[in-house]
Design an enzyme around this catalytic site. Structure first.
Site, PDB file in Angstrom:
ATOM      1  CB  ALA A   1      49.024  41.846  32.163  1.00 10.45           C
TER       2      ALA A   1
ATOM      3  N   GLY B   1      44.922  44.021  38.816  1.00  6.14           N
ATOM      4  CA  GLY B   1      45.198  43.303  40.225  1.00  6.14           C
ATOM      5  C   GLY B   1      44.665  44.140  41.226  1.00  6.14           C
TER       6      GLY B   1
ATOM      7  N   GLY C   1      45.081  44.913  44.714  1.00  8.81           N
ATOM      8  CA  GLY C   1      46.037  45.897  45.259  1.00  8.81           C
ATOM      9  C   GLY C   1      46.756  46.877  44.129  1.00  8.81           C
TER      10      GLY C   1
ATOM     11  CG  ASN D   1      31.773  42.101  46.606  1.00 10.19           C
ATOM     12  OD1 ASN D   1      31.631  41.175  47.354  1.00 10.19           O
ATOM     13  ND2 ASN D   1      32.223  41.944  45.082  1.00 10.19           N
TER      14      ASN D   1
ATOM     15  CB  THR E   1      31.045  48.104  47.967  1.00 10.58           C
ATOM     16  OG1 THR E   1      31.510  46.844  47.458  1.00 10.58           O
ATOM     17  CG2 THR E   1      32.466  48.914  48.456  1.00 10.58           C
TER      18      THR E   1
ATOM     19  N   GLY F   1      25.411  51.924  46.128  1.00 11.96           N
ATOM     20  CA  GLY F   1      26.374  52.755  46.782  1.00 11.96           C
ATOM     21  C   GLY F   1      26.882  51.882  47.870  1.00 11.96           C
TER      22      GLY F   1
ATOM     23  CG  ASP G   1      40.152  46.948  42.772  1.00 18.70           C
ATOM     24  OD1 ASP G   1      40.027  46.322  43.795  1.00 18.70           O
ATOM     25  OD2 ASP G   1      40.382  46.297  41.869  1.00 18.70           O
TER      26      ASP G   1
ATOM     27  CB  SER H   1      36.571  53.728  38.129  1.00 12.59           C
ATOM     28  OG  SER H   1      35.736  53.095  38.844  1.00 12.59           O
TER      29      SER H   1
HETATM   30  P1  ATP Z   1      34.427  45.052  41.056  1.00 12.70           P
HETATM   31  O1  ATP Z   1      34.748  43.385  41.594  1.00 12.70           O
HETATM   32  O2  ATP Z   1      33.673  44.931  39.830  1.00 12.70           O
HETATM   33  O3  ATP Z   1      35.662  45.725  41.095  1.00 12.70           O
HETATM   34  P2  ATP Z   1      32.939  45.091  43.468  1.00 12.70           P
HETATM   35  O4  ATP Z   1      31.959  44.080  43.346  1.00 12.70           O
HETATM   36  O5  ATP Z   1      34.106  44.970  44.499  1.00 12.70           O
HETATM   37  O6  ATP Z   1      33.293  45.616  42.134  1.00 12.70           O
HETATM   38  P3  ATP Z   1      30.896  47.112  43.887  1.00 12.70           P
HETATM   39  O7  ATP Z   1      30.129  46.894  45.024  1.00 12.70           O
HETATM   40  O8  ATP Z   1      30.091  46.541  42.532  1.00 12.70           O
HETATM   41  O9  ATP Z   1      32.255  46.463  43.869  1.00 12.70           O
HETATM   42  O10 ATP Z   1      30.995  48.496  43.395  1.00 12.70           O
HETATM   43  C1  ATP Z   1      31.787  49.338  44.322  1.00 12.70           C
HETATM   44  C2  ATP Z   1      31.451  50.661  44.383  1.00 12.70           C
HETATM   45  O11 ATP Z   1      31.469  51.279  42.857  1.00 12.70           O
HETATM   46  C3  ATP Z   1      29.855  50.958  44.583  1.00 12.70           C
HETATM   47  O12 ATP Z   1      29.982  51.093  45.911  1.00 12.70           O
HETATM   48  C4  ATP Z   1      29.751  52.026  44.126  1.00 12.70           C
HETATM   49  O13 ATP Z   1      29.971  53.164  44.995  1.00 12.70           O
HETATM   50  C5  ATP Z   1      30.350  52.174  42.701  1.00 12.70           C
HETATM   51  N1  ATP Z   1      29.664  51.596  41.510  1.00 12.70           N
HETATM   52  C6  ATP Z   1      29.548  50.199  41.225  1.00 12.70           C
HETATM   53  N2  ATP Z   1      28.816  50.309  40.212  1.00 12.70           N
HETATM   54  C7  ATP Z   1      28.099  51.565  40.018  1.00 12.70           C
HETATM   55  C8  ATP Z   1      27.427  51.773  38.949  1.00 12.70           C
HETATM   56  N3  ATP Z   1      26.562  51.053  38.023  1.00 12.70           N
HETATM   57  N4  ATP Z   1      26.971  53.317  38.946  1.00 12.70           N
HETATM   58  C9  ATP Z   1      27.636  54.306  40.028  1.00 12.70           C
HETATM   59  N5  ATP Z   1      28.476  53.480  40.842  1.00 12.70           N
HETATM   60  C10 ATP Z   1      28.845  52.212  40.877  1.00 12.70           C
HETATM   61  O1  RIB Z   2      39.056  43.992  40.882  1.00 11.86           O
HETATM   62  C1  RIB Z   2      39.464  43.905  39.571  1.00 11.86           C
HETATM   63  C2  RIB Z   2      40.559  43.167  39.625  1.00 11.86           C
HETATM   64  O2  RIB Z   2      40.229  41.849  40.066  1.00 11.86           O
HETATM   65  C3  RIB Z   2      41.115  43.170  38.108  1.00 11.86           C
HETATM   66  O3  RIB Z   2      42.011  44.037  37.700  1.00 11.86           O
HETATM   67  C4  RIB Z   2      41.856  41.647  38.007  1.00 11.86           C
HETATM   68  O4  RIB Z   2      43.074  41.739  37.872  1.00 11.86           O
HETATM   69  C5  RIB Z   2      41.455  40.970  39.342  1.00 11.86           C
HETATM   70  O5  RIB Z   2      42.388  40.765  40.145  1.00 11.86           O
END
Ligand code: ATP
Ligand code: RIB
Length: 314
Positions: free
Chosen positions: A15, A42, A44, A187, A223, A228, A256, A286
């Site tokens: 949650a 989460g 997954g 990432n 990512t 992008g 995710d 998202s």
């Molecule tokens: P998080 O941990 O917040 O889930 P992450 O660090 O795993 O994210 P990011 O590389 O930040 O992953 O983002 C994943 C993808 O989401 C990016 O490759 C891009 O396509 C999209 N994205 C992230 N931020 C933006 C943004 N500000 N505008 C448009 N697309 C975005």
């Molecule tokens: O990637 C985002 C997720 O990471 C959140 O939903 C949080 O639960 C953590 O697991």
């Protein structure tokens, strides 16, 4: 042999308790927040919801506690018609996450406690062999024990299922995992932990991708947040730009969303480039909504954004 279909996700549900504030408090400080929500999260589980909303037939393998948060999980899976391969535990709670969202920059910081899902074992994965081997795509992360991820990836690969590994959050895992990955999708921070240098430029991403391929993966998808995704394979090495359709409100779960959209498109038979663009569009929508799983778009919305971006020549 029956034709494989759909996406199976191994991972955790927690949650998400999300706090909106101007900044993180210092140790010993209490800070007034400007917003709060509780919702499904989460990595997954978020990926499973994103893939299902993007149109894939999805199975989710995990463990939950017998409690209110566990009920929240099952409600989400019922709503998205996700096949629930869940073990319900009586002696451990469902996990939870603290998420700080910066009200000005939309950036986040997270503490996650996996609860029951932190005890997922290789045997739990082996028990789902039939589900995994019948899938077109198998995806997992590192929020549950790495041994379980390795077991799932190896089993899937041997059965000819396309494997996707999201090494998140950054943490140790057996090197053997690399050889079982058709795709690895870290990432920037996770990629840095794997290759030993910062990913600042496109060239850094290309070099990191090349190192990941040398380690044994088929294709690397790094990512890069608002920049992008960098796709590096033996056939192509290219930056797929991020795209969005509204102001960015909350980037938690963006990674995710990308994985969910990407795997759904792969299961739909799309090429690497098409699936990466589909994942970027899923994530790009998202980030314009608050929350993680609740922010995942429906397939029609993703297609509309891709069509609009193509029409504008972006
Ligand atoms: P998080 O941990 O917040 O889930 P992450 O660090 O795993 O994210 P990011 O590389 O930040 O992953 O983002 C994943 C993808 O989401 C990016 O490759 C891009 O396509 C999209 N994205 C992230 N931020 C933006 C943004 N500000 N505008 C448009 N697309 C975005
Ligand atoms: O990637 C985002 C997720 O990471 C959140 O939903 C949080 O639960 C953590 O697991």
């Amino acid at each position: 042999m029956a034709e494989k279909s759909g996406v199976t996700v191994l991972g955790i549900f927690v949650a998400d308790t999300a706090y909106l504030a101007p900044r993180m408090p210092e140790i010993g400080e209490t800070l007034a927040g400007t917003g709060f929500s509780v919702g499904p999260g989460g990595k997954g589980s978020n990926q499973a919801v994103a893939a299902a909303r993007a149109g894939a037939e999805v199975s989710f393998i995990s463990k939950l506690g017998r409690d209110t948060f566990g009920d929240m999980a099952r409600k989400v899976y019922d709503e998205s018609a996700i096949n629930q391969c869940l073990t319900i535990m009586d002696d451990l709670p469902t996990g939870a996450a603290f998420i700080f969202v910066n009200q000005d920059t939309a950036e986040n910081a997270i503490i996650v406690y996996p609860g029951a899902a932190g005890t997922i074992t290789s045997q739990d994965v082996l028990d789902q062999r039939g589900v995994i081997e019948a899938s077109k795509v198998f995806v997992t992360q590192l929020e549950q024990p790495a041994e379980a991820a390795l077991c799932g990836l190896e089993m899937a690969r041997i059965a000819g299922v396309t494997t996707v590994f999201n090494p998140a959050p950054a943490g140790a895992f057996p090197d053997e995992i690399f050889q079982h990955c058709d795709y690895i999708a870290p990432n920037e921070t996770e990629a840095e932990a794997l290759v030993g240098f910062s990913i600042v430029s496109e060239d850094d991403a290309r070099r990191a991708g090349a190192i990941l391929l040398e380690k044994g993966v088929g294709t690397a998808l790094i990512t890069l947040g608002e920049k992008g995704v960098y796709l590096h394979s033996p056939n192509e090495s290219v930056l797929i730009p991020a795209l969005t359709n509204a102001p960015v409100l909350d980037t938690s779960g963006a990674g995710d969303a990308f994985i969910g959209g990407f795997t759904a498109a792969l299961a739909d038979g799309k090429s690497d480039l098409e699936a990466t663009r589909f994942g970027c569009a899923t994530a790009g929508i998202s980030v314009t909504r608050r929350g993680t799983a609740p922010a995942m778009p429906m397939r029609e919305e993703v297609i509309a954004l891709l069509d609009a971006s193509e029409a504008s020549g972006a």
